[in-house]
Motif scaffolding. Structure first.
Motif, PDB file in Angstrom:
ATOM      1  N   PRO A  45       0.657  11.676  -5.320  1.00  0.00           N
ATOM      2  CA  PRO A  45       1.047  13.006  -5.827  1.00  0.00           C
ATOM      3  C   PRO A  45       0.203  13.463  -7.017  1.00  0.00           C
ATOM      4  CG  PRO A  45       2.989  11.670  -5.443  1.00  0.00           C
ATOM      5  CD  PRO A  45       1.808  10.763  -5.280  1.00  0.00           C
ATOM      6  N   PHE A  46      -0.113  12.542  -7.920  1.00  0.00           N
ATOM      7  CA  PHE A  46      -0.918  12.917  -9.078  1.00  0.00           C
ATOM      8  C   PHE A  46      -2.360  13.226  -8.684  1.00  0.00           C
ATOM      9  CE2 PHE A  46       2.434  10.142 -10.769  1.00  0.00           C
ATOM     10  CZ  PHE A  46       3.081  11.074 -11.567  1.00  0.00           C
ATOM     11  N   TYR A  47      -2.885  12.430  -7.777  1.00  0.00           N
ATOM     12  CA  TYR A  47      -4.246  12.680  -7.276  1.00  0.00           C
ATOM     13  C   TYR A  47      -4.304  14.041  -6.590  1.00  0.00           C
ATOM     14  CZ  TYR A  47      -8.780  11.728  -5.138  1.00  0.00           C
ATOM     15  OH  TYR A  47     -10.093  11.787  -4.776  1.00  0.00           O
ATOM     16  N   THR A  48      -3.278  14.363  -5.826  1.00  0.00           N
ATOM     17  CA  THR A  48      -3.231  15.648  -5.120  1.00  0.00           C
ATOM     18  C   THR A  48      -3.210  16.811  -6.099  1.00  0.00           C
ATOM     19  OG1 THR A  48      -2.034  14.615  -3.304  1.00  0.00           O
ATOM     20  CG2 THR A  48      -1.917  17.003  -3.447  1.00  0.00           C
ATOM     21  N   ILE A  49      -2.413  16.698  -7.137  1.00  0.00           N
ATOM     22  CA  ILE A  49      -2.322  17.773  -8.128  1.00  0.00           C
ATOM     23  C   ILE A  49      -3.668  17.988  -8.814  1.00  0.00           C
ATOM     24  CG2 ILE A  49      -1.295  18.417 -10.346  1.00  0.00           C
ATOM     25  CD1 ILE A  49       1.283  16.962  -9.346  1.00  0.00           C
ATOM     26  N   ILE A  50      -4.301  16.907  -9.213  1.00  0.00           N
ATOM     27  CA  ILE A  50      -5.597  17.016  -9.890  1.00  0.00           C
ATOM     28  C   ILE A  50      -6.663  17.562  -8.939  1.00  0.00           C
ATOM     29  CG2 ILE A  50      -7.451  15.675 -10.960  1.00  0.00           C
ATOM     30  CD1 ILE A  50      -5.209  13.847 -12.091  1.00  0.00           C
ATOM     31  N   SER A  51      -6.680  17.042  -7.712  1.00  0.00           N
ATOM     32  CA  SER A  51      -7.655  17.497  -6.726  1.00  0.00           C
ATOM     33  C   SER A  51      -7.464  18.981  -6.404  1.00  0.00           C
ATOM     34  CB  SER A  51      -7.539  16.657  -5.455  1.00  0.00           C
ATOM     35  OG  SER A  51      -8.421  17.099  -4.477  1.00  0.00           O
ATOM     36  N   PHE A  52      -6.234  19.386  -6.210  1.00  0.00           N
ATOM     37  CA  PHE A  52      -5.956  20.793  -5.907  1.00  0.00           C
ATOM     38  C   PHE A  52      -6.363  21.684  -7.075  1.00  0.00           C
ATOM     39  CE2 PHE A  52      -3.217  24.545  -5.941  1.00  0.00           C
ATOM     40  CZ  PHE A  52      -3.520  25.074  -4.704  1.00  0.00           C
ATOM     41  N   SER A  53      -6.062  21.258  -8.287  1.00  0.00           N
ATOM     42  CA  SER A  53      -6.415  22.051  -9.468  1.00  0.00           C
ATOM     43  C   SER A  53      -7.924  22.226  -9.597  1.00  0.00           C
ATOM     44  CB  SER A  53      -5.862  21.400 -10.735  1.00  0.00           C
ATOM     45  OG  SER A  53      -4.469  21.287 -10.663  1.00  0.00           O
ATOM     46  N   LEU A  54      -8.670  21.144  -9.399  1.00  0.00           N
ATOM     47  CA  LEU A  54     -10.129  21.229  -9.489  1.00  0.00           C
ATOM     48  C   LEU A  54     -10.721  22.101  -8.384  1.00  0.00           C
ATOM     49  CD1 LEU A  54     -11.011  17.538 -10.422  1.00  0.00           C
ATOM     50  CD2 LEU A  54     -11.141  19.555 -11.904  1.00  0.00           C
ATOM     51  N   CYS A  55     -10.194  21.958  -7.176  1.00  0.00           N
ATOM     52  CA  CYS A  55     -10.691  22.774  -6.063  1.00  0.00           C
ATOM     53  C   CYS A  55     -10.340  24.248  -6.254  1.00  0.00           C
ATOM     54  CB  CYS A  55     -10.144  22.263  -4.734  1.00  0.00           C
ATOM     55  SG  CYS A  55     -10.844  20.675  -4.247  1.00  0.00           S
ATOM     56  N   LEU A  56      -9.152  24.524  -6.754  1.00  0.00           N
ATOM     57  CA  LEU A  56      -8.757  25.902  -7.020  1.00  0.00           C
ATOM     58  C   LEU A  56      -9.620  26.508  -8.118  1.00  0.00           C
ATOM     59  CD1 LEU A  56      -6.790  28.234  -6.446  1.00  0.00           C
ATOM     60  CD2 LEU A  56      -5.309  27.281  -8.221  1.00  0.00           C
ATOM     61  N   TYR A  57      -9.867  25.740  -9.168  1.00  0.00           N
ATOM     62  CA  TYR A  57     -10.730  26.210 -10.251  1.00  0.00           C
ATOM     63  C   TYR A  57     -12.131  26.517  -9.725  1.00  0.00           C
ATOM     64  CZ  TYR A  57     -13.526  26.253 -14.500  1.00  0.00           C
ATOM     65  OH  TYR A  57     -14.404  26.610 -15.484  1.00  0.00           O
ATOM     66  N   GLY A  58     -12.674  25.628  -8.906  1.00  0.00           N
ATOM     67  CA  GLY A  58     -13.998  25.856  -8.333  1.00  0.00           C
ATOM     68  C   GLY A  58     -14.040  27.076  -7.438  1.00  0.00           C
ATOM     69  N   THR A  59     -12.976  27.296  -6.689  1.00  0.00           N
ATOM     70  CA  THR A  59     -12.906  28.458  -5.801  1.00  0.00           C
ATOM     71  C   THR A  59     -12.832  29.745  -6.606  1.00  0.00           C
ATOM     72  OG1 THR A  59     -11.813  27.142  -4.112  1.00  0.00           O
ATOM     73  CG2 THR A  59     -11.590  29.516  -3.932  1.00  0.00           C
ATOM     74  N   LEU A  60     -12.095  29.724  -7.702  1.00  0.00           N
ATOM     75  CA  LEU A  60     -11.989  30.919  -8.537  1.00  0.00           C
ATOM     76  C   LEU A  60     -13.310  31.221  -9.238  1.00  0.00           C
ATOM     77  CD1 LEU A  60      -8.448  30.394 -10.082  1.00  0.00           C
ATOM     78  CD2 LEU A  60      -9.101  31.934  -8.225  1.00  0.00           C
ATOM     79  N   GLN A  61     -14.089  30.195  -9.547  1.00  0.00           N
ATOM     80  CA  GLN A  61     -15.377  30.399 -10.197  1.00  0.00           C
ATOM     81  C   GLN A  61     -16.420  30.975  -9.241  1.00  0.00           C
ATOM     82  OE1 GLN A  61     -15.904  30.056 -13.539  1.00  0.00           O
ATOM     83  NE2 GLN A  61     -13.697  29.776 -13.497  1.00  0.00           N
ATOM     84  N   ASP A  62     -16.406  30.502  -8.007  1.00  0.00           N
ATOM     85  CA  ASP A  62     -17.378  30.963  -7.009  1.00  0.00           C
ATOM     86  C   ASP A  62     -16.714  31.000  -5.634  1.00  0.00           C
ATOM     87  OD1 ASP A  62     -19.589  31.717  -5.626  1.00  0.00           O
ATOM     88  OD2 ASP A  62     -20.758  29.914  -6.039  1.00  0.00           O
ATOM     89  N   PRO A  63     -16.109  32.128  -5.288  1.00  0.00           N
ATOM     90  CA  PRO A  63     -15.379  32.208  -4.019  1.00  0.00           C
ATOM     91  C   PRO A  63     -16.249  32.042  -2.775  1.00  0.00           C
ATOM     92  CG  PRO A  63     -14.894  34.108  -5.426  1.00  0.00           C
ATOM     93  CD  PRO A  63     -16.006  33.350  -6.065  1.00  0.00           C
ATOM     94  N   LEU A  64     -17.552  32.172  -2.902  1.00  0.00           N
ATOM     95  CA  LEU A  64     -18.424  32.061  -1.734  1.00  0.00           C
ATOM     96  C   LEU A  64     -18.504  30.644  -1.192  1.00  0.00           C
ATOM     97  CD1 LEU A  64     -21.348  34.394  -2.816  1.00  0.00           C
ATOM     98  CD2 LEU A  64     -19.471  34.892  -1.252  1.00  0.00           C
TER      99      LEU A  64
ATOM    100  N   ASN B 183       0.828  -1.206   0.000  1.00  0.00           N
ATOM    101  CA  ASN B 183       0.000   0.000   0.000  1.00  0.00           C
ATOM    102  C   ASN B 183       0.859   1.252   0.000  1.00  0.00           C
ATOM    103  OD1 ASN B 183      -2.416  -1.392   0.015  1.00  0.00           O
ATOM    104  ND2 ASN B 183      -2.303  -1.675   2.217  1.00  0.00           N
ATOM    105  N   ARG B 184       2.012   1.143   0.596  1.00  0.00           N
ATOM    106  CA  ARG B 184       2.950   2.267   0.612  1.00  0.00           C
ATOM    107  C   ARG B 184       3.396   2.615  -0.811  1.00  0.00           C
ATOM    108  NH1 ARG B 184       6.031   3.828   5.185  1.00  0.00           N
ATOM    109  NH2 ARG B 184       5.187   1.937   6.077  1.00  0.00           N
ATOM    110  N   LEU B 185       3.622   1.597  -1.630  1.00  0.00           N
ATOM    111  CA  LEU B 185       4.019   1.832  -3.016  1.00  0.00           C
ATOM    112  C   LEU B 185       2.882   2.472  -3.806  1.00  0.00           C
ATOM    113  CD1 LEU B 185       6.167   1.459  -5.217  1.00  0.00           C
ATOM    114  CD2 LEU B 185       5.156  -0.772  -5.681  1.00  0.00           C
ATOM    115  N   VAL B 186       1.668   1.993  -3.592  1.00  0.00           N
ATOM    116  CA  VAL B 186       0.496   2.579  -4.259  1.00  0.00           C
ATOM    117  C   VAL B 186       0.355   4.036  -3.845  1.00  0.00           C
ATOM    118  CG1 VAL B 186      -2.027   2.493  -4.423  1.00  0.00           C
ATOM    119  CG2 VAL B 186      -0.710   0.382  -4.489  1.00  0.00           C
ATOM    120  N   PHE B 187       0.510   4.299  -2.557  1.00  0.00           N
ATOM    121  CA  PHE B 187       0.414   5.661  -2.039  1.00  0.00           C
ATOM    122  C   PHE B 187       1.479   6.548  -2.684  1.00  0.00           C
ATOM    123  CE2 PHE B 187       1.502   8.953   1.059  1.00  0.00           C
ATOM    124  CZ  PHE B 187       0.257   9.485   1.341  1.00  0.00           C
TER     125      PHE B 187
END
Length: 128
Positions: free
Chosen positions: A78-97, A69-73
């Protein structure tokens, strides 16, 4: 086999806590919102369950038999984090509320990865 229900329950509690702490910090405390906290558990539960079951758990379910599981992690987190952060940042920029939604989603998914990786590692040690 990972303890998915326990992880989902912890994620629901974490997401609800983060969401309402941010909302309360920005808009202030209101006694009438206590009822909304309990009502919000329904959509938060649905979202957490679907996201964990459809986007995080498959990485651990579909791992090769020799992979830890450590190898899977280390390989996919890292790739999941980048994609998740990008989507959340995009959503925040679209509607900051609704930043409280995106922040709680991001931090909850990151912590869920850690819980699943550690939980599976501990379970694998017990099986050996």
């Amino acid at each position: 086999m990972m303890n998915l229900p326990k992880t989902i329950l912890k994620a629901i509690i974490l997401a609800t806590t983060i969401f309402w702490l941010i909302l309360t910090a920005t808009e202030g405390f209101n006694e009438e919102r206590i009822y909304l906290v309990f009502l919000s558990l329904i959509p938060i539960s649905i979202c957490c369950s679907l996201v964990i079951a459809l986007t995080i758990s498959p990485f651990f379910w579909l791992k090769k038999s020799g992979d830890s599981n450590r190898l899977v992690f280390k390989k996919y987190f890292p790739f999941y984090t980048i994609i998740s952060f990008s989507l959340c940042l995009y959503g925040t920029l679209q509607d900051p509320l609704i930043i409280c939604f995106y922040l709680s989603a991001f931090f909850t998914t990151m912590q869920t990865w850690v819980w699943l990786a550690k939980g599976n590692e501990q379970q694998n040690k017990l099986e050996v």
